[in-house]
Write a protein that holds these residues in place. Structure first.
Motif, PDB file in Angstrom:
ATOM      1  N   MET A 127      -1.723  -0.359   0.113  1.00 59.26           N
ATOM      2  CA  MET A 127      -0.667  -0.061   1.068  1.00 59.26           C
ATOM      3  C   MET A 127      -0.256   1.396   0.920  1.00 59.26           C
ATOM      4  N   ILE A 128       0.257   1.980   2.001  1.00 62.04           N
ATOM      5  CA  ILE A 128       0.808   3.329   1.920  1.00 62.04           C
ATOM      6  C   ILE A 128       2.053   3.277   1.047  1.00 62.04           C
ATOM      7  N   TYR A 129       2.163   4.221   0.141  1.00 63.40           N
ATOM      8  CA  TYR A 129       3.164   4.155  -0.924  1.00 63.40           C
ATOM      9  C   TYR A 129       4.096   5.352  -0.837  1.00 63.40           C
ATOM     10  N   GLN A 145       2.492  -1.650   4.741  1.00 63.31           N
ATOM     11  CA  GLN A 145       1.176  -2.220   5.018  1.00 63.31           C
ATOM     12  C   GLN A 145       0.844  -1.979   6.474  1.00 63.31           C
ATOM     13  N   ALA A 146      -0.252  -1.296   6.719  1.00 65.21           N
ATOM     14  CA  ALA A 146      -0.586  -0.908   8.075  1.00 65.21           C
ATOM     15  C   ALA A 146      -0.996  -2.088   8.932  1.00 65.21           C
ATOM     16  N   LEU A 147      -1.580  -3.094   8.351  1.00 60.31           N
ATOM     17  CA  LEU A 147      -2.030  -4.250   9.111  1.00 60.31           C
ATOM     18  C   LEU A 147      -2.097  -5.421   8.152  1.00 60.31           C
ATOM     19  N   ALA A 148      -1.617  -6.562   8.603  1.00 59.11           N
ATOM     20  CA  ALA A 148      -1.567  -7.714   7.708  1.00 59.11           C
ATOM     21  C   ALA A 148      -2.935  -8.034   7.120  1.00 59.11           C
ATOM     22  N   PRO A 171      -7.949  -4.059   5.078  1.00 56.50           N
ATOM     23  CA  PRO A 171      -8.493  -3.989   3.724  1.00 56.50           C
ATOM     24  C   PRO A 171      -7.861  -2.888   2.883  1.00 56.50           C
ATOM     25  N   SER A 172      -7.462  -1.768   3.525  1.00 52.26           N
ATOM     26  CA  SER A 172      -6.948  -0.664   2.732  1.00 52.26           C
ATOM     27  C   SER A 172      -6.233   0.338   3.616  1.00 52.26           C
ATOM     28  N   CYS A 173      -5.198   0.969   3.075  1.00 46.26           N
ATOM     29  CA  CYS A 173      -4.562   2.110   3.721  1.00 46.26           C
ATOM     30  C   CYS A 173      -3.886   2.947   2.640  1.00 46.26           C
ATOM     31  N   THR A 232      -4.412   7.224   6.197  1.00 44.39           N
ATOM     32  CA  THR A 232      -5.511   6.482   6.806  1.00 44.39           C
ATOM     33  C   THR A 232      -5.262   4.995   6.648  1.00 44.39           C
ATOM     34  N   MET A 233      -5.849   4.228   7.531  1.00 44.90           N
ATOM     35  CA  MET A 233      -5.831   2.778   7.400  1.00 44.90           C
ATOM     36  C   MET A 233      -7.162   2.235   7.877  1.00 44.90           C
TER      37      MET A 233
END
Length: 751
Positions: free
Chosen positions: A512-514, A531-534, A537-539, A557-558
């Motif tokens: 998640m973006i922190y 969290q960019a999207l439920a 996989p990664s952002c 990025t996401m």
């Protein structure tokens, strides 16, 4: 009887006779979709074009395997067809969406499901597919920390050129262009509501939270606010049709009641409605308990509205102009630096007389300074340690430069964190590495008040799969004064001063973006993760700035989940805005160029512009890349975008031709232009690259809001006359009695 009592009773009785009486509406036809589909579970939505009724339904209650369909009836109630609400051509039925909203788009019907808008042609063929979550500037505003949300989108309308969406997940009204760009946005209320287009106006309403109706211009600016709110809203020629629970009401454009009624059978409530050609189609429902569980019973009732109020003249809709972004600024100049081999530039700062860039060349750290006229002042390598990569550079109080990154002095797979000091003449003063066993890397460095530096990155202990955010403070000579690691699964990419000797960091926390704020001693002040999207996989956050209002903006990025039908790689650039406490205000995702159905975008750096907006650079997959498989190391194309203060895209520019170009850092120059540093390659060698863009269009200055009288339909308090002591008790009782009698008489007239 006292005259004081008699007078208000007479007045109230006269008023009651003037109130719009309820009319008894007789349905033209009643549709029972469960008779045509015994497994019907719910009716989510309805659309009506005057001849056909479209229902978005969920079925499978009898089998326990649920799927969603669209049922189509003619105005006589005869079932014409049922087709699956598929999200892609050929999906049968595993790819069905949940049609939370339906609307007509010409002779076709649009269905909404969370982030998708699907347009179906005759027979259910998919004519168009728009992903609201894949907009150039998708709305990513959260309710509980996520800023890509899969909650219900409840209402949609189209003027033929643009789609207008009321999203219940974030309470935003969005205007979307034909090529899927977010053109305008208005924050409203995060509950179910309704939206309708009336000429060049957008009418929105909801009853639960804001409890109001707002009239917007076509660019989503407020024209006026009205009371009350409603659950549903539609147009009846030049009048407004609203519903609330059981009431169906015709109103004028000042929201005054013309007529109202309770059209449905007893214990039945209005769920959704759609109106066209003087008729209204209503989804009514009641809930019954069967065998210990609640069962929704839905029926559709078609009414002739002339039984309630006479017709008027429909409001013509002007033909909207096609959308186009503002013209992007021209390249004022660009320059390439470096000799043989590859020179990769990842960092840029502006100095009094020019610019300093840093990165790496082969296995050495690489720095260069150019004057404002673009001529090279000096170029140097930091080669004390093998495998040196410089990720960030900052200017020290004495005019020298501090570089941060990582190196590999032992020649192993794991790296050590790295700092170096370089004089203003380009000579390396000192280099040092930090860390013992394990993998340690720095990604940003800042000078701290009182002397010394603070560097951030990550530390990964030996044998561990997860990193920990790593924060090190040093004195002016690079000697460690303190170091601290944080929660497992975190890393730091960039930071800004917090004003108290602490810092605010962005990076990654468990994909998640922190955002992490720490004090001077490294103690946690606050932390947020987005969290960019439920199902992403990664952002991660790549850059952070302090904004003019005291908040923060993050570029990053996401990765969206891949769909084998369309793409195998799907990475978006992200821009988000948080307030001073880290609470997310809005977020945007930017998905630019596709190659063979794949997309790869990275937001690497951003700055705020003088109009309060933002400029961001990064890279996208190159539009000329060929081959069936596109990976993360494919050719890239530099992008530069400008948004307004709400992250709405204003212009975008691609830099590069048939070669590789990447934007890694940028500055807003003193003349308002944009300086982007990065890399440019021709297939043989890769050079340090510096490009200067002109300022380009800015957002118009906000116009002052003129004071005005209350909007029609609002209630203005009237002060008591001087010396008044309140209403006489002798008046209250007869007013209440007469009011009750009037209401009882009106309700009896509805049946």
């Amino acid at each position: 009887m006292k005259p004081l009592v008699l007078l208000p009773m007479i007045v109230l009785a006269l008023i009651a006779t003037a109130l719009p009486a309820g009319a008894e509406l007789i349905p033209l036809v009643t549709i029972d979709p469960k008779a045509d589909d015994p497994g019907l579970r719910s009716v989510f939505s309805i659309a009506f074009d005057g001849d056909r009724v479209f229902l978005g339904v969920q079925t499978g209650a009898s089998t326990g395997t649920y799927e969603c369909n669209i049922m189509v009836y003619d105005e006589s109630g005869r079932l014409l067809k049922i087709f699956p609400a598929v999200s892609w051509p050929g999906n049968q039925p595993a790819g069905t969406i949940i049609p939370d909203g339906l609307a007509m788009n010409g002779s076709n019907v649009m269905a909404l499901d969370n982030n998708l808008i699907i347009t179906y042609g005759d027979g259910g063929s998919v004519l168009a597919r728009r992903s609201i979550a894949k907009l150039d500037t998708a709305s990513l505003v959260p309710r509980t920390g996520q800023f890509y949300s899969y909650n219900t989108t409840v209402s949609v309308a189209s003027d033929g050129e643009y789609i207008y969406v009321y999203r219940a997940d974030n309470g935003r009204i969005q205007k979307i262009s034909g090529d899927n760009v977010l053109v305008a946005e208005y924050p409203f209320s995060p509950v179910s509501g309704a939206l309708a287009l009336r000429g060049n106006e957008v009418w929105i309403t909801e009853q639960e939270m804001a409890s109001k109706t707002v009239v917007l211009s076509s660019d989503l600016r407020v024209i006026r606010e009205l009371k009350p709110g409603a659950n549903n809203l539609a147009l009846y020629d030049d009048k407004i049709l609203t519903s609330s629970y059981r009431d169906l009401t015709v109103r004028d454009t000042d929201f005054k009641v013309i007529a109202t009624t309770n059209p449905l059978p007893a214990n039945c409530y209005i769920h959704r409605m759609a109106a066209c050609d003087g008729k209204v189609a209503i989804v009514g429902y009641n809930m019954t308990r069967v065998g210990g569980r609640i069962v929704n019973d839905h029926k559709v009732y078609l009414y002739d509205l002339t039984q309630l109020a006479p017709r008027g003249n429909p409001v013509p809709s002007p033909v909207p102009s096609p959308f186009s972004l503002k013209a992007s600024p021209d390249i004022e100049w660009d320059a390439r630096y470096g000799g043989s081999g590859d020179q990769i530039v990842l960092a840029l700062i502006e100095t009094e007389d020019g610019y300093v860039m840093a990165g790496y060349s082969g296995q050495q750290g690489y720095l260069l300074k150019v004057f404002e006229n673009r001529t090279l002042a000096w170029e140097t390598t930091a080669d004390k340690y093998a495998g040196t990569h410089i990720m960030s550079v900052t200017q020290a109080p004495d005019g020298s430069y501090i570089a941060a990154g990582y190196a590999n002095p032992a020649g192993q797979e794991e790296f050590d964190a790295y700092l170096a000091k370089i004089g203003d003449d380009g000579k390396v003063i000192w280099e040092t590495v930090y860390g013992a066993s394990g993998d340690e890397r720095f990604y940003d460095v800042l000078p701290v008040p009182g002397g010394g530096y603070v560097a951030v990155g990550y530390l990964k202990p030996p044998g561990s799969k997860d990193s920990r955010l790593y924060l090190v403070r040093t004195d002016a000579g690079g000697n460690v004064t303190s170091s601290k690691t944080y929660e497992e699964g975190t890393s730091g990419s960039a930071m800004v001063p917090a004003g108290d000797g602490g810092v605010v960091i962005t990076g990654n926390k468990k994909n998640m973006i922190y955002l992490l704020q720490v004090d001077r001693e490294g103690g946690v002040v606050r932390e947020k993760s987005y969290q960019a999207l439920a199902t992403s996989p990664s952002c991660a956050g790549n850059d952070i700035i302090r904004t003019a209002d005291g908040g923060y903006a993050i570029a990053g990025t996401m990765m969206a989940p891949a769909s084998g039908q369309t793409y195998t790689v799907n990475v978006d650039a992200v821009l988000l805005k948080a307030d001073a406490d880290g609470n997310l205000e809005w977020g945007r995702a930017f998905d630019f160029l596709y190659v063979n159905g794949n997309s790869g975008n990275s937001g690497n750096a951003l700055r705020q512009t003088e109009d309060g907006g933002f400029v961001m650079t990064g890279y996208s997959f190159h539009r000329d890349t060929s081959g069936s498989k596109v990976g993360v190391y494919s050719k890239h194309l530099m992008f530069v975008i400008k948004t307004d203060e709400n992250g709405i895209l204003q212009w975008r520019k691609y830099v590069g031709d048939d070669d590789l170009t990447e934007g890694w850092d940028l500055e807003v120059t003193s003349d308002g232009g944009y300086l982007i540093a990065g890399t440019r390659g021709d297939g043989r060698d890769t050079d340090a690259y510096l490009v200067k863009l002109e300022q380009g269009p800015l957002s118009p200055a906000a116009s002052p809001v003129a004071s005005a009288s209350p909007a029609p339909g609002t209630v203005t308090p009237v002060p008591d006359p001087a010396g008044a002591s309140g209403c006489c008790p002798a008046v209250i009782l007869p007013l209440l009695i007469v009011g009750v009698l009037v209401l009882a008489n009106r309700n009896n007239g509805n049946r």
